[in-house]
Design an enzyme around this catalytic site. Sequence first.
Site, PDB file in Angstrom:
ATOM      1  N   PHE A  36      -1.302 -10.147  -1.863  1.00  0.00           N
ATOM      2  CA  PHE A  36      -0.563  -8.856  -2.245  1.00  0.00           C
ATOM      3  C   PHE A  36      -1.025  -8.330  -3.620  1.00  0.00           C
ATOM      4  CE2 PHE A  36       3.309 -11.289  -3.533  1.00  0.00           C
ATOM      5  CZ  PHE A  36       3.577 -10.877  -4.835  1.00  0.00           C
ATOM      6  N   GLY A  64      -3.422  -3.659   3.731  1.00  0.00           N
ATOM      7  CA  GLY A  64      -4.159  -4.761   3.801  1.00  0.00           C
ATOM      8  C   GLY A  64      -5.521  -4.815   4.703  1.00  0.00           C
ATOM      9  N   MET A  91       4.379 -15.326  -4.349  1.00  0.00           N
ATOM     10  CA  MET A  91       3.123 -15.605  -5.099  1.00  0.00           C
ATOM     11  C   MET A  91       2.103 -14.769  -5.401  1.00  0.00           C
ATOM     12  SD  MET A  91       2.597 -19.465  -3.275  1.00  0.00           S
ATOM     13  CE  MET A  91       3.177 -18.518  -1.594  1.00  0.00           C
ATOM     14  N   GLU A 147      -2.023 -23.690  -1.619  1.00  0.00           N
ATOM     15  CA  GLU A 147      -0.469 -23.668  -2.175  1.00  0.00           C
ATOM     16  C   GLU A 147       0.169 -24.870  -1.858  1.00  0.00           C
ATOM     17  OE1 GLU A 147       2.496 -20.911   0.220  1.00  0.00           O
ATOM     18  OE2 GLU A 147       0.478 -19.967  -0.614  1.00  0.00           O
ATOM     19  N   GLY A 167       0.852  -1.172   0.021  1.00  0.00           N
ATOM     20  CA  GLY A 167       0.161   0.096  -0.014  1.00  0.00           C
ATOM     21  C   GLY A 167       0.781   1.095  -0.086  1.00  0.00           C
ATOM     22  N   GLU A 197       9.420   4.361   7.642  1.00  0.00           N
ATOM     23  CA  GLU A 197       9.449   2.952   7.688  1.00  0.00           C
ATOM     24  C   GLU A 197      10.336   2.653   8.733  1.00  0.00           C
ATOM     25  OE1 GLU A 197       8.410  -0.012   6.323  1.00  0.00           O
ATOM     26  OE2 GLU A 197       9.574  -0.538   7.735  1.00  0.00           O
ATOM     27  N   ASN A 231      -3.839 -15.618  -2.065  1.00  0.00           N
ATOM     28  CA  ASN A 231      -2.553 -14.926  -1.286  1.00  0.00           C
ATOM     29  C   ASN A 231      -2.738 -13.339  -1.584  1.00  0.00           C
ATOM     30  OD1 ASN A 231      -1.697 -17.335  -2.764  1.00  0.00           O
ATOM     31  ND2 ASN A 231      -0.033 -17.414  -1.363  1.00  0.00           N
ATOM     32  N   ASN A 269       8.363 -12.465   1.747  1.00  0.00           N
ATOM     33  CA  ASN A 269       7.111 -13.422   1.386  1.00  0.00           C
ATOM     34  C   ASN A 269       7.537 -14.276   0.349  1.00  0.00           C
ATOM     35  OD1 ASN A 269       6.716 -12.066  -1.279  1.00  0.00           O
ATOM     36  ND2 ASN A 269       5.287 -10.663  -0.342  1.00  0.00           N
ATOM     37  N   GLY A 270       6.601 -15.005  -0.146  1.00  0.00           N
ATOM     38  CA  GLY A 270       6.773 -16.285  -1.052  1.00  0.00           C
ATOM     39  C   GLY A 270       6.659 -15.950  -2.458  1.00  0.00           C
ATOM     40  N   GLY A 300       6.050  -6.402   3.391  1.00  0.00           N
ATOM     41  CA  GLY A 300       6.384  -7.792   3.301  1.00  0.00           C
ATOM     42  C   GLY A 300       6.936  -8.377   1.950  1.00  0.00           C
ATOM     43  N   HIS A 337      -1.009 -13.679   6.249  1.00  0.00           N
ATOM     44  CA  HIS A 337      -1.918 -12.718   5.436  1.00  0.00           C
ATOM     45  C   HIS A 337      -2.953 -11.963   6.166  1.00  0.00           C
ATOM     46  CE1 HIS A 337      -1.511 -15.841   1.978  1.00  0.00           C
ATOM     47  NE2 HIS A 337      -0.379 -15.415   2.262  1.00  0.00           N
TER      48      HIS A 337
HETATM   49  P1  FAE Z   1       3.211  -4.613   4.706  1.00  0.00           P
HETATM   50  O1  FAE Z   1       3.871  -5.031   3.566  1.00  0.00           O
HETATM   51  O2  FAE Z   1       3.107  -5.439   6.069  1.00  0.00           O
HETATM   52  O3  FAE Z   1       4.062  -3.363   5.040  1.00  0.00           O
HETATM   53  C1  FAE Z   1       3.979  -2.498   6.218  1.00  0.00           C
HETATM   54  C2  FAE Z   1       5.233  -1.835   6.543  1.00  0.00           C
HETATM   55  O4  FAE Z   1       4.894  -0.733   7.601  1.00  0.00           O
HETATM   56  C3  FAE Z   1       6.282  -2.762   7.092  1.00  0.00           C
HETATM   57  O5  FAE Z   1       7.470  -2.523   6.252  1.00  0.00           O
HETATM   58  C4  FAE Z   1       6.640  -2.033   8.279  1.00  0.00           C
HETATM   59  O6  FAE Z   1       7.791  -2.492   8.745  1.00  0.00           O
HETATM   60  C5  FAE Z   1       5.902  -0.795   8.351  1.00  0.00           C
HETATM   61  N1  FAE Z   1       5.566  -0.454   9.616  1.00  0.00           N
HETATM   62  C6  FAE Z   1       4.546  -1.204  10.541  1.00  0.00           C
HETATM   63  N2  FAE Z   1       4.372  -0.210  11.553  1.00  0.00           N
HETATM   64  C7  FAE Z   1       4.968   0.969  11.457  1.00  0.00           C
HETATM   65  C8  FAE Z   1       4.980   2.210  12.062  1.00  0.00           C
HETATM   66  N3  FAE Z   1       4.477   2.363  13.249  1.00  0.00           N
HETATM   67  N4  FAE Z   1       5.899   3.151  11.920  1.00  0.00           N
HETATM   68  C9  FAE Z   1       6.685   2.900  10.368  1.00  0.00           C
HETATM   69  N5  FAE Z   1       6.486   1.830   9.876  1.00  0.00           N
HETATM   70  C10 FAE Z   1       5.670   0.886  10.158  1.00  0.00           C
HETATM   71  O7  FAE Z   1       1.819  -4.076   4.602  1.00  0.00           O
HETATM   72  N6  FAE Z   1       1.231 -12.452   0.123  1.00  0.00           N
HETATM   73  C11 FAE Z   1       1.148 -12.862  -1.171  1.00  0.00           C
HETATM   74  O8  FAE Z   1       0.469 -12.311  -1.982  1.00  0.00           O
HETATM   75  N7  FAE Z   1       1.906 -13.854  -1.670  1.00  0.00           N
HETATM   76  C12 FAE Z   1       2.823 -14.596  -0.826  1.00  0.00           C
HETATM   77  O9  FAE Z   1       3.638 -15.468  -1.427  1.00  0.00           O
HETATM   78  C13 FAE Z   1       2.933 -14.152   0.273  1.00  0.00           C
HETATM   79  N8  FAE Z   1       3.579 -14.651   1.244  1.00  0.00           N
HETATM   80  C14 FAE Z   1       4.317 -14.371   2.525  1.00  0.00           C
HETATM   81  C15 FAE Z   1       5.019 -15.039   3.142  1.00  0.00           C
HETATM   82  C16 FAE Z   1       5.346 -14.322   4.466  1.00  0.00           C
HETATM   83  C17 FAE Z   1       6.486 -15.157   5.373  1.00  0.00           C
HETATM   84  C18 FAE Z   1       4.780 -13.213   5.065  1.00  0.00           C
HETATM   85  C19 FAE Z   1       5.062 -12.385   6.198  1.00  0.00           C
HETATM   86  C20 FAE Z   1       3.706 -12.590   4.406  1.00  0.00           C
HETATM   87  C21 FAE Z   1       3.438 -13.254   2.909  1.00  0.00           C
HETATM   88  N9  FAE Z   1       2.467 -12.661   2.124  1.00  0.00           N
HETATM   89  C22 FAE Z   1       2.175 -13.357   0.957  1.00  0.00           C
HETATM   90  C23 FAE Z   1       1.574 -11.471   2.618  1.00  0.00           C
HETATM   91  C24 FAE Z   1       2.082 -10.195   2.026  1.00  0.00           C
HETATM   92  O10 FAE Z   1       3.420  -9.963   2.202  1.00  0.00           O
HETATM   93  C25 FAE Z   1       1.183  -9.149   2.822  1.00  0.00           C
HETATM   94  O11 FAE Z   1      -0.131  -9.353   2.548  1.00  0.00           O
HETATM   95  C26 FAE Z   1       1.695  -7.857   2.280  1.00  0.00           C
HETATM   96  O12 FAE Z   1       2.937  -7.636   2.580  1.00  0.00           O
HETATM   97  C27 FAE Z   1       0.882  -6.678   3.168  1.00  0.00           C
HETATM   98  O13 FAE Z   1       1.084  -5.387   2.484  1.00  0.00           O
HETATM   99  P2  FAE Z   1       0.605  -4.136   3.381  1.00  0.00           P
HETATM  100  O14 FAE Z   1       0.684  -3.063   2.275  1.00  0.00           O
HETATM  101  O15 FAE Z   1      -0.932  -4.526   4.052  1.00  0.00           O
END
Ligand code: FAE
Length: 530
Positions: free
Chosen positions: A509, A497, A147, A384, A46, A65, A507, A144-145, A140, A469
Site C-alpha cells: 500500500f 494497485g 504494514m 513477514e 488510490g 464507494e 506489502n 489490512n495488517g 483495504g 495483495h
Molecule cells: P482498495 O484499497 O482495494 O480499494 C478499492 C475500493 O473500491 C474498495 O473500497 C471497494 O469497496 C471499492 N470498489 C470496488 N469496486 C467498486 C465499484 N464497482 N463501485 C464502487 N466501489 C468499488 O484498492 N497491504 C500492505 O501494504 N500492508 C498490509 O499489512 C496489508 N495487509 C492486508 C491484509 C488484508 C486482509 C488485505 C485484504 C489486504 C492487505 N494489504 C496490505 C493490501 C492492501 O490493503 C491493498 O494493496 C490496498 O488496499 C489496495 O489499494 P487500492 O487503492 O488498489
Amino acid sequence: MSAVSRRAVLGASLAVATTPVAQPAARAATTVGDGLRIAIIGSGYGGAVAARRLAEAGHRADLIEMGMDWRTAEPINGKVFTSMTQPSARSMWFQDRTELPFATILGVPTSTPIEEGAGALGVEHFDHMKVYVGRGLGGGSLVNGAMAVTPRRSFFEQVLPAVDADEMYATYFPRANAALGVAPPTRTMLDSSWYQFTRVGRDQAQAAGYRTALVPSVYDWNHMAREATGNAPRSALAQEILYGNNHGKQDLTKTYLAAAFATGRITPIVMTEVTELTRTAAGAYELGLRTIDFDGNVVSVRRATYDRVVLAAGSVGTARILHRARAHGTLHGLSPEVGRGWGPNGNLMVARALGLTATGAEQSCMPAMGIDAWDDGPGSVFAEIAPLPLGVETFTSNYLAVTNNPNLGSFGWDSARGALTLDWDEAKAAPGVAAARAVMDRLNSVHHTTYRRDLFEDGKVFADYFSYHPLGGAVLGRATDLSGELTGAPGLFVMDGSLIPGKIGVNPFVTITALAERNMDRLLAAKRFG
Ligand code: FAE
C-alpha cells in the site's frame, strides 16, 4: 435470528443505509477549471490520494464507494467492527459464513455461520485464487495488517523501469509515508509479551543465517502500548484486524480521506456500486450506479455522467468495470494490455510447528518484523512474521511471504456468466512456493522443526490459493500512459494497485499511495482535470 433482533443487532447500519445518499449530478461540479464533473470510483489508497489532491487543487469530485461509511455506523456493545472471534453481519461482504485465511485449525474448520450483510472484508472468488479485499470507505485500509513498507529501490526500478526512481524516493515515498502516518515499532512493544512470536521468529531466522527487518506500521504503537497497560481500549491486542479495527489503526478515513473531506469539495456516495461505464458520443463517461442498504436491498438504480473518471476500485474492481464495459461494447479502443500483468505479489502463507518453543498465548494482531531473504533474484522472499492470535499457546511460527514469482496472470470476461475471470493456477504459483520452501526448509532443518499441515485448505503446507495483495490488470505505461490515463479512453484514469505489474517485493500500500501521489501531480500539472 428474527427480523426484529437482526435489526437491533445491526442498529444504525440500517439507519445509515436508508439515509438518502447524495445525488451526484444534482449540484455544481467544480470550483476551478472549466467546470468538469469528476468521479472517483473506490475509496482505497488510490482513490483517497486522488480525492485529497483533487480537492486541495480546488476541484470538486464525487467519491463513489460500494461499501459502508463505517464512521457513521452505530457501535454495538461499544464496537463498530467485530473481532475475529465474534463475527457478525458486519464482518464479511455478503457471505453467510466467515472465510478466514486459516481454513482449519487442528483440522477443525474455522468457518462459522453469519448473517449476510455489507461487512468490511470481501473475498473475490476465482477458479484458483481467492483475493481478499476491504469493502467500505477506506477500502483495504479498513481490514489490512497496517504494514507500511517502502520497496527496495533496485526492485522498484525493475518492476516499473519507466518511472523516475529518483523522484519516487526523494519525493513521493517520503510524502506517502508522512501522510499515512507510518512509524517503526517501538522497543516497548517489541520487548513485550505481545511480540514473543516476533522475537522467536527473528531469533530463529538469524540463527539460520537470514537478515530480519523491522516492519513499520500505520497502527499507532503508542496506542498499542496503552492497550497493553489497560489505559486504552484494546483493538490490535483484542483479536481485531481482518474485520476492521475499532481503535489504534490510522486507516484512510483518519488520514487522506479526512484531509479530502475537510476541504468540503469531496462528496462521498457510499453503498453505491458502479455497475456500468459508457463512453458517450460527446466523450464523457456515463456511470450506472446501484445503491443498496446494509442487507443488500436495492435502494436506487440510476445513471450519472462525468467528464473525468478516476478508476480506483482496486485491481479486481477496476478490472471488472473495464472488462464489463469492453464486453458490452460501451467502451471502445482500450489497449489489449487491459487485463494483463496481474499477480498476487507472490503471496503465500505458511506456518511452522516449533515443538516446545513457545511463541506466546497473547499476540498482537499487527506484525512488526520480517525475514528479509531478498536479493531481487528469482529465489527472493520477504516473509513477514505473522501472528496466530488464538489466545492460547500454539508453539507456531506463522508467515505471510511475498515472493518474486515471475509468472503473471490476466483477467478475462465470461459473457455467459457475466463474470470477471482470472487465469491463475497452482502451476503459476509454483515458483513462489519453491522460493518460500527453500527458506522454510532451511529454518526447519536448522531448528529441527516441521511444517503445520492443519491450517490451510486441502491440507496444503503453502497456502498459494489466496492473496491479500492483488496487483496489476491496467499496468502503468502499458494499458495506460505514464500518468495513468487509459490508452484509447481520454479522461479515464487508473489510480490503484492495477498500475503495478503483479508484484513489488513488499506489502504494497505504500507503493500504491506513492505512485498515486506521483500520477496526481503529473495529471494536475498537465491540467487533465481542467
Ligand atoms: P482498495 O484499497 O482495494 O480499494 C478499492 C475500493 O473500491 C474498495 O473500497 C471497494 O469497496 C471499492 N470498489 C470496488 N469496486 C467498486 C465499484 N464497482 N463501485 C464502487 N466501489 C468499488 O484498492 N497491504 C500492505 O501494504 N500492508 C498490509 O499489512 C496489508 N495487509 C492486508 C491484509 C488484508 C486482509 C488485505 C485484504 C489486504 C492487505 N494489504 C496490505 C493490501 C492492501 O490493503 C491493498 O494493496 C490496498 O488496499 C489496495 O489499494 P487500492 O487503492 O488498489
